[in-house]
Design a protein around this motif. Sequence first.
Motif, PDB file in Angstrom:
ATOM      1  N   UNK A  11       0.828  -1.214   0.000  1.00 64.22           N
ATOM      2  CA  UNK A  11       0.000   0.000   0.000  1.00 64.22           C
ATOM      3  C   UNK A  11       0.855   1.253   0.000  1.00 64.22           C
ATOM      4  N   UNK A  12       1.951   1.242   0.768  1.00 65.04           N
ATOM      5  CA  UNK A  12       2.851   2.402   0.794  1.00 65.04           C
ATOM      6  C   UNK A  12       3.486   2.639  -0.571  1.00 65.04           C
ATOM      7  N   UNK A  16       2.917   5.957  -2.979  1.00 62.97           N
ATOM      8  CA  UNK A  16       4.070   6.721  -3.465  1.00 62.97           C
ATOM      9  C   UNK A  16       4.100   6.747  -4.994  1.00 62.97           C
ATOM     10  N   UNK A  17       3.825   5.600  -5.619  1.00 65.89           N
ATOM     11  CA  UNK A  17       3.833   5.503  -7.081  1.00 65.89           C
ATOM     12  C   UNK A  17       2.746   6.386  -7.690  1.00 65.89           C
ATOM     13  N   UNK A  18       1.538   6.316  -7.151  1.00 66.02           N
ATOM     14  CA  UNK A  18       0.435   7.115  -7.696  1.00 66.02           C
ATOM     15  C   UNK A  18       0.677   8.611  -7.517  1.00 66.02           C
ATOM     16  N   UNK A  54      -7.466   8.220  -5.102  1.00 66.20           N
ATOM     17  CA  UNK A  54      -6.060   7.825  -5.130  1.00 66.20           C
ATOM     18  C   UNK A  54      -5.729   6.978  -3.908  1.00 66.20           C
ATOM     19  N   UNK A  55      -6.168   7.405  -2.735  1.00 64.41           N
ATOM     20  CA  UNK A  55      -5.908   6.648  -1.509  1.00 64.41           C
ATOM     21  C   UNK A  55      -6.616   5.292  -1.556  1.00 64.41           C
ATOM     22  N   UNK A  56      -7.850   5.273  -2.064  1.00 65.99           N
ATOM     23  CA  UNK A  56      -8.593   4.017  -2.171  1.00 65.99           C
ATOM     24  C   UNK A  56      -7.897   3.054  -3.139  1.00 65.99           C
ATOM     25  N   UNK A  57      -7.438   3.576  -4.243  1.00 69.00           N
ATOM     26  CA  UNK A  57      -6.741   2.748  -5.230  1.00 69.00           C
ATOM     27  C   UNK A  57      -5.427   2.215  -4.651  1.00 69.00           C
ATOM     28  N   UNK A  58      -4.720   3.059  -3.918  1.00 68.82           N
ATOM     29  CA  UNK A  58      -3.446   2.642  -3.320  1.00 68.82           C
ATOM     30  C   UNK A  58      -3.633   1.562  -2.270  1.00 68.82           C
ATOM     31  N   UNK A  59      -4.816   1.509  -1.657  1.00 70.61           N
ATOM     32  CA  UNK A  59      -5.085   0.542  -0.593  1.00 70.61           C
ATOM     33  C   UNK A  59      -5.276  -0.876  -1.116  1.00 70.61           C
ATOM     34  N   UNK A  60      -5.190  -1.058  -2.410  1.00 67.89           N
ATOM     35  CA  UNK A  60      -5.319  -2.385  -2.998  1.00 67.89           C
ATOM     36  C   UNK A  60      -4.219  -3.298  -2.470  1.00 67.89           C
ATOM     37  N   UNK A  61      -4.499  -4.583  -2.406  1.00 74.29           N
ATOM     38  CA  UNK A  61      -3.466  -5.532  -1.979  1.00 74.29           C
ATOM     39  C   UNK A  61      -2.623  -6.002  -3.160  1.00 74.29           C
ATOM     40  N   UNK A  62      -2.817  -5.365  -4.301  1.00 69.25           N
ATOM     41  CA  UNK A  62      -2.084  -5.709  -5.519  1.00 69.25           C
ATOM     42  C   UNK A  62      -1.116  -4.569  -5.846  1.00 69.25           C
TER      43      UNK A  62
END
Length: 105
Positions: A11-12, A16-18, A54-62
Amino acid sequence: MEADQLLDEIRDINLAYLLLAKQMLREDRVSAMYRLGINQDIAEILDKLTSAQLVKMAASNMLLCRFRFDDRLIAQMLSNDTREQSVTKSHAAILMAGKPAEAIV
């Protein structure tokens, strides 16, 4: 590494990437698309993401980012520590530029 810790790390990295991708797209869209290996459709989606999305997308486990090279030659060129490093990295960039940007399927 514990599974929960691994997911936190993913997630981190995603966040950072997004954030980096959005910043790059704001500063120089064409260069960002080239460096990120994305096409116009993906660039538009990333550019339009709200902070909450963006935060929701980053929270993916992928893991959302990936290596842009998939062959040994490019990996060796990028990791090789030689005196001709600028030429080697330029050659690797040329080889990677020949690969198509990812498309939304």
